[in-house]
Enzyme design. Structure first.
Site, short mmCIF file in Angstrom:
data_model
loop_
_atom_site.label_atom_id
_atom_site.label_comp_id
_atom_site.label_asym_id
_atom_site.label_seq_id
_atom_site.Cartn_x
_atom_site.Cartn_y
_atom_site.Cartn_z
N ASN A 238 0.80 -1.22 0.00
CA ASN A 238 0.00 0.00 0.00
C ASN A 238 0.84 1.28 0.00
O ASN A 238 0.32 2.36 -0.22
CB ASN A 238 -0.95 0.01 1.21
CG ASN A 238 -0.21 -0.05 2.53
OD1 ASN A 238 0.43 -1.05 2.82
ND2 ASN A 238 -0.28 1.01 3.33
N GLY B 13 5.30 2.98 -0.14
CA GLY B 13 6.74 2.80 -0.17
C GLY B 13 7.23 1.86 -1.25
O GLY B 13 6.74 1.85 -2.38
N ARG C 224 -2.80 -4.76 5.28
CA ARG C 224 -3.74 -4.91 6.39
C ARG C 224 -4.79 -3.81 6.40
O ARG C 224 -5.97 -4.06 6.62
CB ARG C 224 -2.99 -4.90 7.72
CG ARG C 224 -2.13 -6.10 7.98
CD ARG C 224 -1.40 -5.96 9.31
NE ARG C 224 -0.53 -4.78 9.34
CZ ARG C 224 0.17 -4.40 10.39
NH1 ARG C 224 0.08 -5.07 11.53
NH2 ARG C 224 0.95 -3.35 10.33
N ASP D 265 -2.98 -9.80 6.56
CA ASP D 265 -2.15 -9.62 7.74
C ASP D 265 -1.22 -10.83 7.79
O ASP D 265 -1.67 -11.96 8.03
CB ASP D 265 -3.02 -9.55 8.99
CG ASP D 265 -2.22 -9.43 10.28
OD1 ASP D 265 -0.97 -9.53 10.23
OD2 ASP D 265 -2.85 -9.27 11.34
N VAL D 266 0.06 -10.62 7.55
CA VAL D 266 0.99 -11.74 7.42
C VAL D 266 1.21 -12.49 8.74
O VAL D 266 1.80 -13.56 8.74
CB VAL D 266 2.35 -11.29 6.83
CG1 VAL D 266 2.16 -10.61 5.49
CG2 VAL D 266 3.11 -10.39 7.81
N SER E 96 17.57 -7.18 3.27
CA SER E 96 18.32 -5.95 3.49
C SER E 96 19.80 -6.29 3.55
O SER E 96 20.17 -7.39 4.00
CB SER E 96 17.90 -5.29 4.81
OG SER E 96 18.79 -4.25 5.16
N TYR F 67 16.09 -6.27 14.15
CA TYR F 67 15.80 -6.20 12.71
C TYR F 67 16.83 -6.90 11.85
O TYR F 67 16.49 -7.74 11.00
CB TYR F 67 15.67 -4.73 12.29
CG TYR F 67 15.47 -4.55 10.81
CD1 TYR F 67 14.26 -4.88 10.21
CD2 TYR F 67 16.50 -4.07 10.00
CE1 TYR F 67 14.07 -4.73 8.84
CE2 TYR F 67 16.32 -3.91 8.63
CZ TYR F 67 15.11 -4.25 8.06
OH TYR F 67 14.92 -4.10 6.71
#
Length: 245
Positions: free
Chosen positions: A13, A15, A36, A61-62, A146, A168
């Site tokens: 939705n 970025g 979501r 929603d994962v 990443s 992260y």
């Protein structure tokens, strides 16, 4: 079933996810916008359609088994199969000053929450979509990772890899390891799965800090989502090529 290829992008939705959806749509894919938030999801779908993309919303929603199963049922009704899955949805988790996650003071609930979305969520969605992907003649799975996942880069004091992110960064290393296991399982099939680093992109995820645009960040994922048969699998890429594990 339609000859038009169908893609699902999670966290699409806004970025980078939105730009991956837009890029695949521009290449002629029908794109499911997984998200979501209903309002943001439908706004993204409307924006994509206004740009000429054949887009549809996928409530997802994962972190929910039921939501992932419902998303698979929706895509089966809409398209009958899935050609591309881009697991883009992810979170950084709470950070301290300087966008740091100090391992010596880290709240374990932060680690659990990050892994639930960034790793378990990817497994959950991928497995829910596998029956649909297996109906494709050239299924592709892209896990958005990443460069901070690279243990080689993290351990090299001469490489600037950003702040310490003890929840992260390891979650993305975990995701890369899972990607390799899927590639091993898919060996000898037509399913290609790879991890993609978008680089440091200026989005709300990074507090709009970063030299790259969302469009630039989407490029590697789009390339991996559209690999020809016989392309690489079980690898980790950025724009410049393969990233060391």
């Amino acid at each position: 079933m339609s000859e038009t290829k169908t893609a699902l992008v999670t966290g699409a939705n806004k970025g980078i996810g939105y730009e991956i959806a837009a890029g695949l749509g521009a290449l002629g894919y029908r794109v499911g916008v997984g998200a979501r938030d209903e309002a943001r999801r439908e706004t993204a779908v409307e924006k994509l359609r206004a740009a000429g993309v054949d887009a549809f919303g996928v409530p997802l929603d994962v972190t929910s088994d039921q939501s992932a199963a419902g998303a698979a049922e929706l895509i089966e009704r809409q398209a009958g199969r899935l050609d591309v899955l881009v697991n883009n949805a992810g979170i950084s988790g709470e950070t301290g000053p300087g966008w740091v996650q100090d391992p010596t003071t880290l709240d374990l609930d932060v680690v659990r929450t990050v892994v639930e979305t960034n790793v378990i969520g990817v497994i959950r969605v991928t497995n829910a979509m596998l029956p649909l992907l297996r109906r494709s003649t050239s299924p592709r799975i892209v896990n958005v990772s990443s460069a901070v996942a690279s243990l080689t880069r993290q351990a090299d004091p001469d490489i600037e890899i950003g702040p310490i992110m003890a929840a992260y960064a390891p979650s993305k290393t975990f995701l890369n390891a899972v990607t390799v296991q899927y590639a091993r399982q898919f060996a000898g099939t037509n399913i290609l799965i790879n991890a993609a680093c978008p680089g440091l992109v200026a989005t709300d995820f990074t507090g709009f800090h970063g030299p790259r645009t969302p469009e630039q960040g989407a490029a590697t994922a789009i390339r991996l989502a559209t690999l020809p048969d016989g392309g690489p699998t079980g690898s980790f890429f950025e724009d410049a090529g393969v990233i060391p594990w």
